[in-house]
Design a protein around this motif. Structure first.
Motif, mmCIF file in Angstrom:
data_model
loop_
_atom_site.group_PDB
_atom_site.id
_atom_site.type_symbol
_atom_site.label_atom_id
_atom_site.label_comp_id
_atom_site.label_asym_id
_atom_site.label_seq_id
_atom_site.Cartn_x
_atom_site.Cartn_y
_atom_site.Cartn_z
ATOM 1 N N CYS A 252 0.841 -1.188 0.000
ATOM 2 C CA CYS A 252 0.000 0.000 0.000
ATOM 3 C C CYS A 252 0.881 1.244 0.000
ATOM 4 C CB CYS A 252 -0.925 -0.007 1.219
ATOM 5 S SG CYS A 252 -0.068 -0.251 2.795
ATOM 6 N N SER B 166 -3.149 0.730 8.445
ATOM 7 C CA SER B 166 -2.806 -0.092 7.285
ATOM 8 C C SER B 166 -3.237 -1.538 7.508
ATOM 9 C CB SER B 166 -1.301 -0.020 7.008
ATOM 10 O OG SER B 166 -0.576 -0.570 8.091
ATOM 11 N N ARG C 18 -9.327 -3.465 -3.802
ATOM 12 C CA ARG C 18 -8.726 -2.868 -2.594
ATOM 13 C C ARG C 18 -8.660 -1.353 -2.690
ATOM 14 N NH1 ARG C 18 -2.382 -2.248 -2.611
ATOM 15 N NH2 ARG C 18 -2.029 -1.767 -4.807
ATOM 16 N N ASP C 19 -8.438 -0.735 -1.532
ATOM 17 C CA ASP C 19 -8.087 0.682 -1.473
ATOM 18 C C ASP C 19 -6.572 0.725 -1.365
ATOM 19 O OD1 ASP C 19 -7.421 3.271 -0.652
ATOM 20 O OD2 ASP C 19 -9.343 3.564 0.353
ATOM 21 N N SER C 20 -5.902 1.086 -2.437
ATOM 22 C CA SER C 20 -4.440 0.969 -2.489
ATOM 23 C C SER C 20 -3.725 1.926 -1.535
ATOM 24 C CB SER C 20 -3.932 1.204 -3.919
ATOM 25 O OG SER C 20 -4.312 2.504 -4.348
ATOM 26 N N GLU C 21 -4.468 2.860 -0.947
ATOM 27 C CA GLU C 21 -3.854 3.787 -0.005
ATOM 28 C C GLU C 21 -3.385 3.052 1.250
ATOM 29 O OE1 GLU C 21 -2.259 6.959 1.849
ATOM 30 O OE2 GLU C 21 -2.935 6.911 -0.245
ATOM 31 N N GLN D 273 -4.430 -0.635 1.923
ATOM 32 C CA GLN D 273 -4.618 -2.080 1.902
ATOM 33 C C GLN D 273 -3.558 -2.754 1.038
ATOM 34 O OE1 GLN D 273 -8.787 -2.398 0.707
ATOM 35 N NE2 GLN D 273 -9.417 -2.682 2.843
ATOM 36 N N ALA E 258 -15.175 -5.955 -3.120
ATOM 37 C CA ALA E 258 -14.989 -4.723 -2.343
ATOM 38 C C ALA E 258 -16.174 -4.498 -1.418
ATOM 39 C CB ALA E 258 -14.813 -3.532 -3.282
ATOM 40 N N ASP F 206 -14.363 -3.426 1.731
ATOM 41 C CA ASP F 206 -14.765 -2.056 2.044
ATOM 42 C C ASP F 206 -15.013 -1.927 3.546
ATOM 43 O OD1 ASP F 206 -15.933 0.388 2.380
ATOM 44 O OD2 ASP F 206 -17.269 0.236 0.653
ATOM 45 N N ARG F 207 -14.275 -1.037 4.197
ATOM 46 C CA ARG F 207 -14.365 -0.894 5.661
ATOM 47 C C ARG F 207 -15.781 -0.577 6.140
ATOM 48 N NH1 ARG F 207 -9.039 2.665 7.404
ATOM 49 N NH2 ARG F 207 -7.602 0.907 7.621
#
Length: 693
Positions: A458, A466, A484-487, A489, A638, A643-644
């Motif tokens: 990430c 993270s 994913r959220d690449s920031e 995950q 997702a 997704d959180r």
């Protein structure tokens, strides 16, 4: 308690015991359940000391429903004759005089436990009522006390601490209450702890009592300890007796597969000590006395890396160690270090030095020493302080271990070779882990990384927030990359089922590609060298298919984390993703978009379909059943799993480390028979429909 209740002849006794009542923490540590248990073990230890001296082989403990506890033995019985200095019976001296009894000077015990001879009197001082009966010389003698003062209770309506009490005024009476057969002897003590001293929530802890009784039975071979708990609706009984001694204790404690047999290291040594003693005129003078220290140790190395060392002085546990443990560890390290250096070329050890953690990895040991009047740091005896014991233990261990390493016997030779190989492997893995920890920090703009190429990292540099997803298979990885959220995950794919580390050695685990990748990516080391503070990700999420194979892979991964990265699990930073099993598309009338509902079990699907049928709603057929993560498209994965704001995660917890260790060993360990029995016993209660759900 008002002094008016006391008769003049007992003032000296009560002045001494009043100090105990005013500051009980000095004598028993605390006034909660721990202090309550300490009192009980003071009484039990008196009986154990008799057994150690060769008198009596049976101790019975009864926890009564009225909060009292009774301890009985079949030893010699407390002396009933008059003690000349005080003019009191032996029974009264033992229960009312501090620092009196057979544990001082040239008393009856060469080596004993207990609170330096204050045990029985301290328990008496802190009891609302205490009754003692002694079988001796064909008769049964009895005496009762209230908060330390001897007298007689009126028990016409039944035995109770609240019954009317009359203290002795002129002279104490040791009553004769019955007769016993010739040769029968023993002591029975029943007491009610004083609610004025102990807090309301203080109770006798059954499991702690069973554990300590088991431990004592191991330490005194042939001694039978029976416990009866009458406090519940059903009477619980437990009996402990072991003839194998500390060698059997080590086998009981050891959780991993054996690398060496259980070795007995025994010996003794003499030392001189300056102690204050009473001379003939009753004055305290310093004299140098000669002491003997007996050392009896059982050791056994296994395939694991955890160290379990139990230490005892005169069968009293010393959980914080002391000079005997310092001597033991020093000698084990010295011998193993010298043996590795002598065989460095054969073992390919190089010039690196074996450290204590390498030598003690996988060690299960019971260290016992016996000596008269040991010095302890603190009244509750958690640390042995006698300085001379360190060298005596070190010499005994060094001599006995060298005999094993130099033994011509084939078994001893092969076990010694395996042990040295293990020590060197531990040394290499420690050095390797340290190198990893130093080099595999979270990379920044100025650093390059040697992390595995298959890691999809990430962007964030922060550990907090993270997430590392450990994904089953490359097919799921492709979908997860898009979902994913690449920031924050990161993704790490693993191929199939990883190594079962419960059965494997440390070196096998480190050489396994998948295990090594996970440890390398987390960057916090493994085993003893694991450092939670430098872990590269805040959460580790295991994402496997919702089928039997996926569950097996998740179990193998959890075994790796539990065995080699346990602090991560204990900190609640390991999670299991919960992917859905079914996707139901509900058809809405008119131009309204169809509604998508995910279900996570067969029962949940059936409940949903029943609700839709009652509401008269239709759904698209066939219902999509996900056999694996790879069958979902990125949006679905997702939405349901990554997704959180919408996903569900199961946090992996370790509520009871010992129970978890036992379960991992049962399900994943080397011993097949208990696992087979577990499967057979559990088969009837298993719902077969759940295999695919």
């Amino acid at each position: 308690m008002p002094n008016s209740d006391y008769s003049a002849r007992h003032l000296s006794v009560l002045e001494g015991l009043d100090a105990v009542r005013k500051r009980p923490g000095m004598y028993i540590g605390s006034t909660d359940s721990r202090g309550l248990m300490h009192c009980l073990w003071e009484i039990i230890d008196n009986s154990v000391d008799e057994a150690l001296a060769g008198h009596g082989n049976q101790i019975d403990i009864v926890l009564h429903a009225d909060t009292s506890v009774e301890v009985s033995d079949r030893a010699r019985g407390i002396p009933v004759d008059i003690e000349p200095k005080t003019g009191l019976s032996g029974v009264e001296v033992v229960f009312t005089k501090l620092h009196a009894g057979g544990k001082f000077g040239s008393g009856s015990y060469a080596a004993s436990g207990g609170l330096h001879g204050v045990g029985a009197s301290v328990v008496n001082a802190l009891s609302q009522r205490l009754d003692v009966q002694v079988d001796r010389d064909g008769k049964t003698y009895a005496m009762s006390f209230r908060r330390g003062e001897p007298g007689v209770f009126d028990d016409a309506t039944g035995i109770s601490p609240s019954n009317p009490f009359k203290p002795f005024e002129d002279a104490s009476v040791l009553r004769e209450v019955g007769k016993v057969a010739k040769g029968v002897s023993g002591t029975r003590v029943r007491y009610w702890s004083d609610p004025q001293i102990f807090i309301k929530d203080a109770v006798f802890a059954s499991e702690e009592l069973f554990s300590r009784a088991r431990q004592t039975a191991f330490l005194v071979p042939g001694l039978a300890i029976g416990i009866e708990d009458r406090r519940g609706q059903e009477i619980a009984k437990h009996d402990f007796k072991y003839d194998g001694g500390i060698a059997e204790f080590v086998e009981y404690l050891a959780k991993d597969a054996a690398l060496t047999a259980t070795w007995k290291l025994s010996g003794s040594g003499d030392f001189n000590e300056t102690v204050p003693v009473l001379d003939e005129s009753g004055n305290m003078v310093s004299r140098e006395v000669s002491r003997k220290c007996d050392v009896d140790i059982a050791v056994r190395w296994g395939t694991g890396y955890d160290t379990e060392v139990k230490s005892f002085v005169n069968i009293i546990a010393t959980p914080k160690g002391g000079t005997h443990i310092a001597g033991f560890e020093q000698s084990v390290l010295k011998v193993l270090r010298s043996q590795v250096e002598a065989n460095a070329r054969k073992l390919k050890a190089g010039n690196d030095k074996v450290e204590k953690e390498d030598a003690l990895a996988g060690l299960t040991a019971v260290v016992t020493v016996r000596l008269a009047e040991p010095q302890f740091e603190g009244q509750t005896k958690e640390i042995l302080g006698t300085p001379a014991v360190k060298n005596i233990v070190a010499n005994v261990v060094s001599k006995a271990l060298l005999e094993k390493f130099n033994s011509p016997k084939r078994d001893d030779k092969s076990q010694a070779a395996l042990l040295l190989e293990k020590v060197v492997a531990e040394m290499k893995s420690r050095i390797s882990a340290r190198t990893h920890k130093e080099t595999q920090r979270r990379k920044n703009a100025l650093e390059s990384s040697s992390l595995p190429t298959k890691l999809v990292d990430c962007r964030t540099q922060e550990t907090a927030g993270s997430e590392l997803f450990i994904v089953e298979g490359d097919s799921a990885l492709g979908t997860a990359k898009l979902a994913r959220d690449s920031e924050f995950q990161a993704l790490l794919p693993i191929r199939g089922k990883i190594l079962n580390v419960q059965k494997a050695s440390v070196s096998d685990m480190l050489s396994n590609t998948e295990c090594a990748s996970i440890i390398q990516v987390l960057g916090a080391g493994s085993g003893r060298s694991f450092d939670l503070d430098v872990a590269r990700y805040g959460k580790v999420i295991l994402m496997s298919d919702a089928d039997v194979d996926g569950a097996h892979i998740r179990t193998l991964l959890l075994t790796l984390f539990f065995r080699y990265m346990r602090p991560l699990v204990e900190a609640g930073r390991v999670f299991a993703a919960v992917p859905p099993l079914h996707r139901v598309e509900v058809i809405n009338a008119g131009s309204k978009a169809n509604e998508v509902i995910y279900t996570y079990s067969q029962a949940e699907l059936e409940e949903l379909l029943s609700k839709l049928a009652k509401a008269g709603k239709k759904y698209k057929e066939p219902i999509q059943r996900y056999k694996g993560l790879g069958e979902m498209d990125a949006d679905q994965l997702a939405e349901t799993t990554m997704d959180r704001s919408r996903r569900t995660l199961r946090r992996v917890r370790v509520e009871d480390a010992a129970a978890a260790e036992a379960m991992f060993e049962l399900l994943m360990g080397n011993d097949v028979a208990p696992r087979r029995d577990f499967i057979i016993d559990s088969a009837d209660g298993f719902e077969r429909e759940r295999i695919d759900a």
